[in-house]
Structure formats: structure tokens, C-alpha cells
Design a protein around this motif. Structure first.
Motif, PDB file in Angstrom:
ATOM      1  N   VAL A  99     -15.089  -2.093  -3.091  1.00 58.24           N
ATOM      2  CA  VAL A  99     -15.842  -1.133  -1.485  1.00 58.24           C
ATOM      3  C   VAL A  99     -14.684  -0.469  -1.302  1.00 58.24           C
ATOM      4  CG1 VAL A  99     -14.656  -2.013   0.861  1.00 58.24           C
ATOM      5  CG2 VAL A  99     -16.378  -3.507  -0.650  1.00 58.24           C
ATOM      6  N   ILE A 100     -13.498   0.239  -2.083  1.00 58.51           N
ATOM      7  CA  ILE A 100     -13.377   1.511  -1.854  1.00 58.51           C
ATOM      8  C   ILE A 100     -14.151   3.441  -2.857  1.00 58.51           C
ATOM      9  CG2 ILE A 100     -10.935   1.017  -1.024  1.00 58.51           C
ATOM     10  CD1 ILE A 100     -10.316   1.660  -3.650  1.00 58.51           C
ATOM     11  N   SER A 101     -13.248   3.849  -2.029  1.00 54.98           N
ATOM     12  CA  SER A 101     -14.194   4.886  -3.264  1.00 54.98           C
ATOM     13  C   SER A 101     -13.120   5.825  -3.811  1.00 54.98           C
ATOM     14  CB  SER A 101     -15.371   5.110  -2.468  1.00 54.98           C
ATOM     15  OG  SER A 101     -14.622   6.848  -1.484  1.00 54.98           O
TER      16      SER A 101
ATOM     17  N   LEU B 259      -3.915  -3.440  -4.289  1.00 52.34           N
ATOM     18  CA  LEU B 259      -3.164  -3.142  -3.123  1.00 52.34           C
ATOM     19  C   LEU B 259      -2.769  -2.131  -3.273  1.00 52.34           C
ATOM     20  CD1 LEU B 259      -3.675  -2.987   0.386  1.00 52.34           C
ATOM     21  CD2 LEU B 259      -0.839  -4.387   0.166  1.00 52.34           C
TER      22      LEU B 259
ATOM     23  N   THR C  53      -5.399   6.299  -1.980  1.00 52.62           N
ATOM     24  CA  THR C  53      -5.752   7.175  -1.323  1.00 52.62           C
ATOM     25  C   THR C  53      -4.716   8.449  -1.198  1.00 52.62           C
ATOM     26  OG1 THR C  53      -5.876   4.987  -0.099  1.00 52.62           O
ATOM     27  CG2 THR C  53      -5.143   6.928   1.477  1.00 52.62           C
TER      28      THR C  53
ATOM     29  N   GLU D 258      -6.400  12.621  -1.224  1.00 46.80           N
ATOM     30  CA  GLU D 258      -5.848  13.691  -0.201  1.00 46.80           C
ATOM     31  C   GLU D 258      -5.280  14.690  -1.058  1.00 46.80           C
ATOM     32  OE1 GLU D 258      -4.406   9.719   3.183  1.00 46.80           O
ATOM     33  OE2 GLU D 258      -3.036  11.705   2.484  1.00 46.80           O
TER      34      GLU D 258
ATOM     35  N   TRP E  24      -9.038  -7.739  -6.108  1.00 44.94           N
ATOM     36  CA  TRP E  24      -9.041  -8.089  -4.258  1.00 44.94           C
ATOM     37  C   TRP E  24     -11.093  -7.670  -4.395  1.00 44.94           C
ATOM     38  CZ3 TRP E  24      -6.579  -4.176  -0.252  1.00 44.94           C
ATOM     39  CH2 TRP E  24      -6.942  -4.906   0.832  1.00 44.94           C
ATOM     40  N   PHE E  25     -11.654  -7.995  -2.878  1.00 46.90           N
ATOM     41  CA  PHE E  25     -12.997  -7.504  -2.540  1.00 46.90           C
ATOM     42  C   PHE E  25     -12.674  -6.321  -1.895  1.00 46.90           C
ATOM     43  CE2 PHE E  25     -12.823  -7.500   2.079  1.00 46.90           C
ATOM     44  CZ  PHE E  25     -11.654  -7.630   2.394  1.00 46.90           C
ATOM     45  N   MET E  26     -11.776  -5.481  -1.595  1.00 45.68           N
ATOM     46  CA  MET E  26     -11.882  -4.188  -1.288  1.00 45.68           C
ATOM     47  C   MET E  26     -11.578  -3.236  -2.168  1.00 45.68           C
ATOM     48  SD  MET E  26     -12.178  -3.671   1.910  1.00 45.68           S
ATOM     49  CE  MET E  26     -10.852  -1.797   1.824  1.00 45.68           C
TER      50      MET E  26
ATOM     51  N   PHE F 224       0.280  -1.201   0.200  1.00 43.03           N
ATOM     52  CA  PHE F 224      -0.090  -0.112   0.002  1.00 43.03           C
ATOM     53  C   PHE F 224       0.943   1.151  -0.387  1.00 43.03           C
ATOM     54  CE2 PHE F 224      -2.370   3.048   2.135  1.00 43.03           C
ATOM     55  CZ  PHE F 224      -3.032   3.037   1.872  1.00 43.03           C
ATOM     56  N   GLU F 225       1.932   1.313   0.524  1.00 45.26           N
ATOM     57  CA  GLU F 225       2.627   2.325   1.192  1.00 45.26           C
ATOM     58  C   GLU F 225       3.501   2.847  -0.211  1.00 45.26           C
ATOM     59  OE1 GLU F 225       2.711  -0.438   3.203  1.00 45.26           O
ATOM     60  OE2 GLU F 225       1.763   0.875   4.930  1.00 45.26           O
TER      61      GLU F 225
ATOM     62  N   VAL G  65      -4.682   2.022   6.948  1.00 49.49           N
ATOM     63  CA  VAL G  65      -4.553   2.195   5.613  1.00 49.49           C
ATOM     64  C   VAL G  65      -5.501   3.076   4.789  1.00 49.49           C
ATOM     65  CG1 VAL G  65      -4.650   1.098   3.103  1.00 49.49           C
ATOM     66  CG2 VAL G  65      -2.882   0.192   4.156  1.00 49.49           C
TER      67      VAL G  65
ATOM     68  N   PHE H  12     -18.690  -5.418   4.815  1.00 53.95           N
ATOM     69  CA  PHE H  12     -19.130  -3.824   4.590  1.00 53.95           C
ATOM     70  C   PHE H  12     -20.086  -3.051   4.193  1.00 53.95           C
ATOM     71  CE2 PHE H  12     -18.143  -0.985   1.175  1.00 53.95           C
ATOM     72  CZ  PHE H  12     -16.784   0.090   1.519  1.00 53.95           C
TER      73      PHE H  12
ATOM     74  N   ILE I 123      -4.844   1.642  -4.353  1.00 54.36           N
ATOM     75  CA  ILE I 123      -5.698   1.622  -3.720  1.00 54.36           C
ATOM     76  C   ILE I 123      -4.585   2.704  -2.486  1.00 54.36           C
ATOM     77  CG2 ILE I 123      -7.100   0.901  -1.486  1.00 54.36           C
ATOM     78  CD1 ILE I 123      -7.593  -1.278  -2.216  1.00 54.36           C
TER      79      ILE I 123
ATOM     80  N   GLU J  58     -18.614  10.008   2.339  1.00 49.00           N
ATOM     81  CA  GLU J  58     -19.159  10.120   0.444  1.00 49.00           C
ATOM     82  C   GLU J  58     -20.271  11.228   1.267  1.00 49.00           C
ATOM     83  OE1 GLU J  58     -19.061   5.848  -1.671  1.00 49.00           O
ATOM     84  OE2 GLU J  58     -20.983   6.969  -0.745  1.00 49.00           O
TER      85      GLU J  58
ATOM     86  N   THR K   5     -17.004   4.762   4.837  1.00 52.04           N
ATOM     87  CA  THR K   5     -16.741   4.807   3.685  1.00 52.04           C
ATOM     88  C   THR K   5     -17.935   6.309   3.142  1.00 52.04           C
ATOM     89  OG1 THR K   5     -15.442   2.750   2.817  1.00 52.04           O
ATOM     90  CG2 THR K   5     -17.093   3.861   1.013  1.00 52.04           C
TER      91      THR K   5
END
Lengths: 340, 340
Positions: free
Chosen positions: A285-287, A252, A259, A263, A280-282, A226-227, B285, B226, A255, B263, B259
Motif C-alpha cells: 500500500v505504501i509507495s 513496520l 519513510t 524524505e 503486512w497488508f500495508m 517504525f521509529e 507514521v 486503501f 516502512i 504520487e 498516497t
DNA sequence: ATTTATACCGAAATCGTTTTCGGTAAAATC
DNA sequence: GATTTTACCGAAAACGATTTCGGTATAAAT
């Protein structure tokens, strides 16, 4: 804790061990009466055939060995999930081992499984494997072997893979088709074939579309973390390079990039498109939700164990086996991190 | 593929099987000369002791059975990781099985492991387990057993757990200490003890701080997903209930909530504080990073297998064993989703 | 009444290793 | 030279199930 054996059952009933055995294994030459007596007593005493003795006699353990780099990985835990599940249905148990990407450890584990005399072996090779002789040793031992995901073409056995090159090509193509022209790539380490293939697919897609391949737009994620995704996104953004899309080696990493851009108030996908890899299931899920290429872990595991069990069966029957290589299809999953 | 046995080695060297065996096992009553001859030949022929025969003779398999609800779970894959790793170091292999939260399947798998005559069993119980007799059966069979994470106190065996109640209490307390007064709880299903305990800890913390416990602020996540986190956050937000914090049963649920609030432009933690549970790696993360309670999966796995191997050893030596229950400490990890 | 077929049963070998318990030769002791 | 010790070695009995092969009754056929 006295062990219940055929012997104890037989002597209790005043019959021979042979007859007791035959009664329980549905041999025809035992009378209904004695058969019933044996079965009843066996149940009553909670008789469990000694698997050690059965193994010794039948020369099979009904156990499969599985070596993967790391189980704490969404993709691999899905593979393991499928393998365990399917094997159990077919009467096989799975011994799982992790190489932690160490070839030395991997070799020891192969040794362990061979010593255990498992009926077959499944491996996803560690990144650092150069010397293939331990793998050849498996084949020579006569133990059925199926390689999956991270394989070597030089081994004479069945394999289950995806085409990383084509998948990466499709991902990059998707970016191109949605109007992106300056596409960066956050790639994986230099050694692993997976990482190389994805890079090559990316490069090929650019070339086929007559887009300029810019080496300075390729960032190498040593740890695929991630980093790294976050930091390279930042670096890229602050460098003021002209870039309108990123293809990341992994969700990952992608994402991480998302992120950062969130920001930094960089709009996705208006200012920059991002596509990941693995689904990946995430990702959903993220936005914004992340476009990705699905890497079907469950399917892969299932196909691999299926293939292995088939070969085990064939060998047992003395049939010749033809090794197969199954290439699983991948799909670009379009979500909100890339344009329409 | 002729199998190399002690017999073949012995006959090749013109000595007895006994001597061959003793030479390889460092018995003192074999001359250096013959010992060397045996060892050399064994190496040359790539002799591998037949583990089936060894098992039968020694009555141990050096295999441990492990049953967990699901391997595709960050927490459990960490547990499995630790168990496999430690066991391998101590010369044991792990057969992993997943109950998929089905008690019927769990029972079959216990049967399977008992039939395999594994040297010990590790289980994290499925949520639906009511009837404990299959678990008692393990104990009665004399097979060492260690329960972890999802346990039953009614089984007479060693256990490794965290105190979910205290951990949830600490999480809620953290919210209270940082100035929150109207704290909602996204809880898990009604049955599992874990879920109940966390709810009780939450409630107790409120009561101890003389805060009003409002039943309508408790939402039940059936699937601990989630989406549920997202939807309940929305529901809560749109209901205009007075709420300044949420304690979620799991980081995944918490991230769902985050999340939604991101939003909806609800500021975290200014407008609402959120704390999760498990300290999933994604917690550090996402943005804002999620405060959580660490649930030390790796530690738990390691402690469990360690305990089990110790009991196996004790039993082998005919020693009496005292069952232990290890309660692992948990910590509130403060990040940006809760106030200072 | 003799032969043939049928229905059951069991002795014993086997899988490959481990381990106990004697045994024999050479070396050491008296 | 007789006795004891030491150094090696091996026969054989486990471990518990499987399977081959031959046996003995009884029933059926001639």
C-alpha cells in the motif's frame, strides 16, 4: 427466571428424566409419540441443556485455550482470526489470553487454562521464556498442546512454524540476485529465536555468495518499531557507509526506513533496495510498495487448531498420537522497493 | 492419569469430603491440624478443583462472551486487548467470536454463548443487523449484556459508544477553521449507523458554517479500503472539481488518498487538507502525518467490560441494575495533513 | 398355551463440589 | 457434678445431565 431442565420437562409430561433425555438424544428405545412430545415441549419451553452438567458428565468443555504475546498485531490477529473461525465450525470455542511477552503472566495463564479444564491449548511462546517447566506441565496434565510460530523444540508436542532462517535467507538472496552487494540488516532483539534465526539466514546468504559480512551494518531494533526503522535509516544514510540494500526484521521497520529515504530524497530501489518481513497488508500500500516475505498467519492458525482438534479426537478415542511439526512455506513477494 | 478429587484427598486422610472441602475454602470449623494436612496433601498431589463441578454448583462459569465483527482490525483488536486484560485481572476469561458482519452468523454465535451459559455478553453489532430479536433474547435470558461501538438504542441494556456525529463535526470544523471551504467527504457504506452519523456530522458542520453542501463531493467507500481512498482521490483530482479538503471515514481511506496525492505531486496540506478518523497508529507514521479523530478502542473495551462485570456482580447480589450509556470523548489530533 | 422376541420405559448411580444442618466430644461455666 | 459453650466433624442433599441395566408389557413364534 425459572430454569428449564430435563426434570421439569419430564414431570410436565409425566415421564422419567431418563426418557426425556433419551428422546432428545435420539436413543432408539423411545416411542415416536413420546419422542415428539418431548421435543415439542423442549422447543416450546426453549430448553437449553445445562452445559455445566454436560461438561461434568462428559468431562469435556468444548473450549480451547489460546495464549499469544499480543493480539494487537497484524500477524497475531490473523492467527486468532483463523483459529476462532475454524474452531467454531468444529463446535469449539476459544478463550484467548495475552502474555504481553511476560513469562510470569504466561505461567499464570497456563494455570488458568488448566484450571478451566480446557480441552486443548495453543501457545505462541513469549520471547522471555527460559524455564520450560510450565509448558511441560501442560503435557504432563494430559492436555493436548500445539505450539506455533514462537516455539521450543524441547517440548514434546505438535508444532506449526515457518523456517525463519530459510525465509530470511531467501529475502537476502533476492537482494543479492538483484545486484545488491552491501546489505545492511535491521534485526530484532537479541533473545527471541525468531530474531536470531532471521539474522542467521541473512548472514548465511551473504557467506554463501561470498559477500563480506560487516558487523557494523547490523542494527538492533529493540522494540521493532517504525521509529527505529526511520532512525537507523537516517543513521546509516548520514554515516556515509557504502550500503545498497536493507533487510528489515519486519515490514513496520522497513516502512520506517522507506519513510526516511523518501524524505531524504534517496531513490528506492535505485539508490537503495529494501525488503521487509511478514507481508503486512500495508506493504502493498505504501509507495514504493515494499517487497517482503510472507508469513502466513491465517494459514498458521488454521493448521495449528486443526492439528490440535485432531489430537483431541484421537485421545478421546484412546488412540496413540504422533506429534507432528508442520513447516509452512514462505515466499518472497517482489514489489517496487527492490530491483528487478 | 488418575484425577485428584476431594474424595481421593479425603479418603487418603481418613476424613470426610466435607471437611476436605472446608479446609481448602477457609471455613472456620476445621482444626488447624487437619486444615494443614489437607492443604499439604492437596498441594502435593497437585489438586485442581474440577471447574465443571464448581460451575454446576455455583451456577456461574466466570466466562464472558464477546462478539465483534472482525478481530483483524486495529480498532477492534485494541478493544479485545483491553477486555481480555481487564477481565483476567478480575478473574474472568473471554470467549471471542467474530460475526464477519454477517447477521446470521451473529445469531448463531449468540445462541452458542447462551448455551455455554457465559456470565455475560459483550457485542459490537454487525452492520447488517435489522432484526433485533436475537439481541432481545439475551436480555430476556437474564444474561447481562453490554453493547459497544456499534449498538442499537432500542435494546434495553448498558452501552459504551463515541458520538460519531459530534466527532465528525469536530473533524470537519477543524478543516473549516483552518481555512478550507470546499470539503469533500469519503464516506462509508450507506447502512451502518456509524457511517451515517459521520456523514451527518460532516454535513451539519458545513451548514453551521454556511458552507455549501455539495452532494457530488461525497464519495461512498463500500469496503472502506486503501484502494478506494486512492481511487477517489484520483477521481476527484482529475475531475478538476474545486476542492481544498477531504474528510475520510477512516485513516486507511485517508492514507490511500495521501498516497495518491503524494504520487501526483499535490501538496498536502497546501493544496489539499486531509483528515481521517480513528487515529490508527499509522497516522502518525506516514508522511505527511495524518490528522485524525481518535477513537479510543482500548478505553472503550475497558469501560465495556467494567460495566458488564459490575452488572454481573449486582445481579448476583440481587440488586437492581440501572443501565448506563457511556459516551467516550473524542479529540481531533492535529498533524501535518491539515493546516495550522 | 407357553416361550421368545420386541418395544418401551425408568430407577439409580455417577460426575465432583458446595453447603446446610446436626451431631459428638472436650472445655468452660456455675 | 450438672449444664452450657466451644470446637470439630460428617451425612446428605443438592446442581442437571448421562447411561447402564433391568424391568414390564405386548406381539410373535412354537
Amino acid at each position: 427466571m425459572e430454569q428449564v431442565t430435563l426434570k421439569s420437562i419430564a414431570s410436565e409430561l409425566g415421564i422419567s428424566i431418563t426418557t426425556a433425555s433419551k428422546a432428545l438424544k435420539n436413543y432408539p428405545d423411545v416411542s415416536p409419540k413420546t419422542r415428539k412430545a418431548v421435543i415439542d415441549l423442549a422447543r416450546k419451553l426453549n430448553y437449553i441443556p445445562n452445559s455445566f452438567a454436560v461438561n461434568l458428565r462428559t468431562k469435556e468443555s468444548k473450549v480451547i485455550g489460546l495464549i499469544i504475546p499480543e493480539i494487537v498485531h497484524y500477524f497475531f490477529s490473523n492467527v486468532v482470526n483463523a483459529i476462532i473461525e475454524y474452531a467454531e465450525k468444529k463446535g469449539y470455542l476459544i478463550i484467548t489470553l495475552q502474555s504481553n511477552e511476560s513469562d510470569k503472566l504466561e505461567e499464570k495463564q497456563i494455570e488458568l487454562l488448566l484450571n478451566k479444564r480446557v480441552d486443548g491449548i495453543l501457545i505462541s511462546l513469549s520471547n522471555n521464556r527460559k524455564d520450560l517447566s510450565p509448558i511441560h506441565k501442560i503435557v504432563e496434565s494430559g492436555t493436548p498442546l500445539v505450539l506455533f510460530d514462537k516455539i521450543s523444540k524441547l517440548i514434546n508436542c505438535s508444532k506449526v512454524i515457518i523456517n525463519d532462517r530459510d525465509a530470511a535467507y531467501a529475502a537476502t538472496e533476492h537482494l543479492i540476485n538483484t545486484g545488491c552487494k552491501d546489505i545492511a540488516h535491521f534485526r530484532g532483539p537479541l533473545n527471541p529465536q525468531n530474531s536470531i534465526d532471521r539474522f542467521l539466514g541473512y548472514k548465511k546468504a551473504l557467506e554463501d555468495s561470498k559477500l563480506h559480512f560487516d558487523k557494523s551494518l547490523v542494527y538492533t531494533c529493540e522494540k521493532v518499531s517504525f521509529e527505529e526503522g526511520y532512525n537507523f535509516a537516517k543513521e546509516l544514510h548520514q554515516s556515509n557507509k557504502k550500503v545498497d540494500a536493507i533487510f528489515a526484521i519486519t515490514d513496520l521497520v522497513a516502512i520506517g526506513a522507506i519513510t526516511y529515504f523518501n524524505e531524504a530524497n534517496v531513490k528506492i530501489p535505485e539508490d537503495i533496495s529494501i525488503i521487509g518481513f511478514s507481508n503486512w497488508f500495508m506493504a502493498s500500500v505504501i509507495s514504493p510498495s515494499l517487497s517482503s516475505v510472507d508469513q502466513p498467519g491465517y494459514e498458521m492458525g488454521k493448521k495449528a487448531i486443526k492439528l490440535l482438534l485432531k489430537e483431541i479426537k484421537a485421545i478421546k478415542k484412546g488412540k496413540k498420537i504422533k506429534h507432528k511439526t508442520i513447516v509452512l512455506p514462505t515466499n518472497v513477494i517482489k514489489r517496487s522497493s527492490t530491483r528487478d
